[in-house]
Design a protein around this motif. Sequence first.
Motif, PDB file in Angstrom:
ATOM      1  N   ILE A 151      45.013  32.912  27.105  1.00  0.00           N
ATOM      2  CA  ILE A 151      46.072  32.256  26.336  1.00  0.00           C
ATOM      3  C   ILE A 151      47.337  32.064  27.163  1.00  0.00           C
ATOM      4  O   ILE A 151      48.243  31.328  26.770  1.00  0.00           O
ATOM      5  CB  ILE A 151      46.395  33.041  25.046  1.00  0.00           C
ATOM      6  CG1 ILE A 151      46.870  34.460  25.369  1.00  0.00           C
ATOM      7  CG2 ILE A 151      45.185  33.074  24.128  1.00  0.00           C
ATOM      8  CD1 ILE A 151      47.316  35.242  24.146  1.00  0.00           C
ATOM      9  N   SER A 152      47.391  32.722  28.326  1.00  0.00           N
ATOM     10  CA  SER A 152      48.513  32.512  29.249  1.00  0.00           C
ATOM     11  C   SER A 152      48.086  32.944  30.639  1.00  0.00           C
ATOM     12  O   SER A 152      47.278  33.858  30.801  1.00  0.00           O
ATOM     13  CB  SER A 152      49.748  33.301  28.808  1.00  0.00           C
ATOM     14  OG  SER A 152      49.567  34.694  28.993  1.00  0.00           O
ATOM     15  N   LEU A 153      48.636  32.241  31.642  1.00  0.00           N
ATOM     16  CA  LEU A 153      48.342  32.549  33.032  1.00  0.00           C
ATOM     17  C   LEU A 153      49.626  32.463  33.849  1.00  0.00           C
ATOM     18  O   LEU A 153      50.405  31.520  33.676  1.00  0.00           O
ATOM     19  CB  LEU A 153      47.325  31.563  33.616  1.00  0.00           C
ATOM     20  CG  LEU A 153      45.841  31.754  33.308  1.00  0.00           C
ATOM     21  CD1 LEU A 153      45.048  30.579  33.853  1.00  0.00           C
ATOM     22  CD2 LEU A 153      45.344  33.053  33.899  1.00  0.00           C
ATOM     23  N   PRO A 154      49.862  33.412  34.753  1.00  0.00           N
ATOM     24  CA  PRO A 154      50.989  33.254  35.674  1.00  0.00           C
ATOM     25  C   PRO A 154      50.751  32.054  36.590  1.00  0.00           C
ATOM     26  O   PRO A 154      49.613  31.613  36.777  1.00  0.00           O
ATOM     27  CB  PRO A 154      50.982  34.567  36.469  1.00  0.00           C
ATOM     28  CG  PRO A 154      50.143  35.511  35.677  1.00  0.00           C
ATOM     29  CD  PRO A 154      49.146  34.664  34.949  1.00  0.00           C
ATOM     30  N   LYS A 155      51.809  31.544  37.184  1.00  0.00           N
ATOM     31  CA  LYS A 155      51.678  30.391  38.081  1.00  0.00           C
ATOM     32  C   LYS A 155      51.155  30.796  39.454  1.00  0.00           C
ATOM     33  O   LYS A 155      50.536  29.979  40.151  1.00  0.00           O
ATOM     34  CB  LYS A 155      53.029  29.682  38.229  1.00  0.00           C
ATOM     35  CG  LYS A 155      53.521  29.012  36.957  1.00  0.00           C
ATOM     36  CD  LYS A 155      54.837  28.298  37.188  1.00  0.00           C
ATOM     37  CE  LYS A 155      55.315  27.607  35.922  1.00  0.00           C
ATOM     38  NZ  LYS A 155      56.620  26.904  36.120  1.00  0.00           N
ATOM     39  N   ASP A 156      51.425  32.034  39.852  1.00  0.00           N
ATOM     40  CA  ASP A 156      51.074  32.477  41.199  1.00  0.00           C
ATOM     41  C   ASP A 156      50.124  33.667  41.162  1.00  0.00           C
ATOM     42  O   ASP A 156      50.041  34.396  40.174  1.00  0.00           O
ATOM     43  CB  ASP A 156      52.332  32.871  41.980  1.00  0.00           C
ATOM     44  CG  ASP A 156      53.304  31.708  42.139  1.00  0.00           C
ATOM     45  OD1 ASP A 156      52.828  30.586  42.428  1.00  0.00           O
ATOM     46  OD2 ASP A 156      54.518  31.926  41.981  1.00  0.00           O
ATOM     47  N   ASN A 157      49.433  33.854  42.297  1.00  0.00           N
ATOM     48  CA  ASN A 157      48.560  35.016  42.513  1.00  0.00           C
ATOM     49  C   ASN A 157      47.442  35.137  41.479  1.00  0.00           C
ATOM     50  O   ASN A 157      47.108  36.234  41.039  1.00  0.00           O
ATOM     51  CB  ASN A 157      49.375  36.312  42.550  1.00  0.00           C
ATOM     52  CG  ASN A 157      50.161  36.461  43.839  1.00  0.00           C
ATOM     53  OD1 ASN A 157      49.772  35.932  44.875  1.00  0.00           O
ATOM     54  ND2 ASN A 157      51.273  37.162  43.771  1.00  0.00           N
ATOM     55  N   VAL A 158      46.872  33.983  41.099  1.00  0.00           N
ATOM     56  CA  VAL A 158      45.720  33.968  40.195  1.00  0.00           C
ATOM     57  C   VAL A 158      44.529  33.363  40.927  1.00  0.00           C
ATOM     58  O   VAL A 158      44.604  32.236  41.422  1.00  0.00           O
ATOM     59  CB  VAL A 158      46.000  33.172  38.912  1.00  0.00           C
ATOM     60  CG1 VAL A 158      44.753  33.110  38.042  1.00  0.00           C
ATOM     61  CG2 VAL A 158      47.157  33.785  38.142  1.00  0.00           C
ATOM     62  N   ILE A 159      43.457  34.126  41.002  1.00  0.00           N
ATOM     63  CA  ILE A 159      42.217  33.666  41.631  1.00  0.00           C
ATOM     64  C   ILE A 159      41.194  33.435  40.521  1.00  0.00           C
ATOM     65  O   ILE A 159      40.950  34.327  39.713  1.00  0.00           O
ATOM     66  CB  ILE A 159      41.676  34.710  42.619  1.00  0.00           C
ATOM     67  CG1 ILE A 159      42.721  35.030  43.687  1.00  0.00           C
ATOM     68  CG2 ILE A 159      40.378  34.224  43.263  1.00  0.00           C
ATOM     69  CD1 ILE A 159      42.468  36.332  44.407  1.00  0.00           C
ATOM     70  N   VAL A 160      40.612  32.249  40.494  1.00  0.00           N
ATOM     71  CA  VAL A 160      39.563  31.930  39.527  1.00  0.00           C
ATOM     72  C   VAL A 160      38.275  31.672  40.297  1.00  0.00           C
ATOM     73  O   VAL A 160      38.209  30.751  41.113  1.00  0.00           O
ATOM     74  CB  VAL A 160      39.926  30.697  38.681  1.00  0.00           C
ATOM     75  CG1 VAL A 160      38.811  30.397  37.674  1.00  0.00           C
ATOM     76  CG2 VAL A 160      41.251  30.908  37.958  1.00  0.00           C
ATOM     77  N   THR A 161      37.267  32.505  40.064  1.00  0.00           N
ATOM     78  CA  THR A 161      35.991  32.323  40.748  1.00  0.00           C
ATOM     79  C   THR A 161      35.159  31.267  40.017  1.00  0.00           C
ATOM     80  O   THR A 161      35.143  31.206  38.793  1.00  0.00           O
ATOM     81  CB  THR A 161      35.211  33.640  40.831  1.00  0.00           C
ATOM     82  OG1 THR A 161      34.967  34.148  39.508  1.00  0.00           O
ATOM     83  CG2 THR A 161      36.013  34.682  41.610  1.00  0.00           C
ATOM     84  N   LEU A 162      34.451  30.449  40.805  1.00  0.00           N
ATOM     85  CA  LEU A 162      33.718  29.310  40.260  1.00  0.00           C
ATOM     86  C   LEU A 162      32.246  29.314  40.643  1.00  0.00           C
ATOM     87  O   LEU A 162      31.597  28.272  40.637  1.00  0.00           O
ATOM     88  CB  LEU A 162      34.364  28.002  40.754  1.00  0.00           C
ATOM     89  CG  LEU A 162      35.865  27.837  40.494  1.00  0.00           C
ATOM     90  CD1 LEU A 162      36.386  26.599  41.212  1.00  0.00           C
ATOM     91  CD2 LEU A 162      36.145  27.766  39.002  1.00  0.00           C
ATOM     92  N   GLY A 163      31.711  30.491  40.985  1.00  0.00           N
ATOM     93  CA  GLY A 163      30.309  30.564  41.361  1.00  0.00           C
ATOM     94  C   GLY A 163      30.030  29.782  42.624  1.00  0.00           C
ATOM     95  O   GLY A 163      30.721  29.928  43.632  1.00  0.00           O
ATOM     96  N   GLU A 164      29.022  28.933  42.572  1.00  0.00           N
ATOM     97  CA  GLU A 164      28.621  28.170  43.758  1.00  0.00           C
ATOM     98  C   GLU A 164      29.672  27.149  44.183  1.00  0.00           C
ATOM     99  O   GLU A 164      29.601  26.601  45.292  1.00  0.00           O
ATOM    100  CB  GLU A 164      27.295  27.454  43.500  1.00  0.00           C
ATOM    101  CG  GLU A 164      27.347  26.415  42.404  1.00  0.00           C
ATOM    102  CD  GLU A 164      26.011  25.756  42.159  1.00  0.00           C
ATOM    103  OE1 GLU A 164      25.977  24.731  41.453  1.00  0.00           O
ATOM    104  OE2 GLU A 164      24.995  26.260  42.674  1.00  0.00           O
ATOM    105  N   ASP A 165      30.650  26.899  43.321  1.00  0.00           N
ATOM    106  CA  ASP A 165      31.733  25.962  43.665  1.00  0.00           C
ATOM    107  C   ASP A 165      32.916  26.649  44.326  1.00  0.00           C
ATOM    108  O   ASP A 165      33.944  26.008  44.577  1.00  0.00           O
ATOM    109  CB  ASP A 165      32.199  25.216  42.410  1.00  0.00           C
ATOM    110  CG  ASP A 165      31.128  24.295  41.846  1.00  0.00           C
ATOM    111  OD1 ASP A 165      30.384  23.708  42.658  1.00  0.00           O
ATOM    112  OD2 ASP A 165      31.012  24.171  40.620  1.00  0.00           O
ATOM    113  N   GLY A 166      32.804  27.948  44.605  1.00  0.00           N
ATOM    114  CA  GLY A 166      33.857  28.624  45.337  1.00  0.00           C
ATOM    115  C   GLY A 166      34.869  29.313  44.445  1.00  0.00           C
ATOM    116  O   GLY A 166      34.517  30.014  43.491  1.00  0.00           O
ATOM    117  N   ALA A 167      36.132  29.086  44.720  1.00  0.00           N
ATOM    118  CA  ALA A 167      37.210  29.730  43.963  1.00  0.00           C
ATOM    119  C   ALA A 167      38.478  28.922  44.120  1.00  0.00           C
ATOM    120  O   ALA A 167      38.638  28.152  45.079  1.00  0.00           O
ATOM    121  CB  ALA A 167      37.426  31.160  44.455  1.00  0.00           C
TER     122      ALA A 167
END
Length: 271
Positions: free
Chosen positions: A172-188
């Motif tokens: 419901i909320s995300l900081p603008k910085d220092n957020v890593i989202v993993t995407l499986g075979e598509d990387g991160a």
Amino acid sequence: MIKAQQKQSKVLLIGDACIDRYSYIESTRINPENGTPVYKEVYQSIDTGGMSLNVYEGLFNLGLDVDYKRTFPAYYSTKTRIIDNKTMQPLFRFDKDIESKEADLSNIDLLQYAAIVISDYGKGFVSDATIKYIMDSYMGYGPIFLDTKKKDLERYKGCIIKINKAEAVASISLPKDNVIVTLGEDGATFNGYNQRAMHINCIDPCGAGDAFLAGLVYGYFQQERQGMLAQTSIEFAMVNAAISVQHHGVYAPVLKELEQGMTDYYEQKFR
């Protein structure tokens, strides 16, 4: 190239733990009552420490000095994975969740650590109050790596937050910085920048996120300058996860494998 391990790399890992049970089954005949397959269990294996213990093994195998605070065994949840014994194909998983008591960190000197790693699977051991206590006590002394199922992530601004794509969508909320989202075979993605994944043959994705987190922390200590996370740390994380998923079950790569994996990754990247 991986350089010598930084001298001050003692980390504190805090997180939920569980029992991982694997049941390997085969179909023996068709049920005459309804025409469905009848299965028998060929064998099973039980690991009495999944979730954050996977992260612990990953950090340990990469040479980091780790102190570990985890769920009390009486509050372990259980994950049971059903696997076809002939094809080794995972069929389904069912969970028995137990709400854990909240972690007590009052007797731990957090400032003795070069980094704090939080592996929060949402079982109660790592509460919002736990994370805020760590932030209030430690922020500014070293990085706080946070892998969490919580959704209001703006509350943890200042931490290095690692989540997967589904968790990012559900947040419901995300900081603008220092957020890593993993995407499986598509990387991160990291701060909006897309990092390409290593090309591999995925056999079993179990534990990929835990291997990613361990590689990320290790990569941080390999940076020329510490304080801010560099893209190279994401590469260490992705490669460590890529090695992990090429094995059946949860697998924590050792340093020699990561070294070779980084070489292979850069050969792919600049080919």
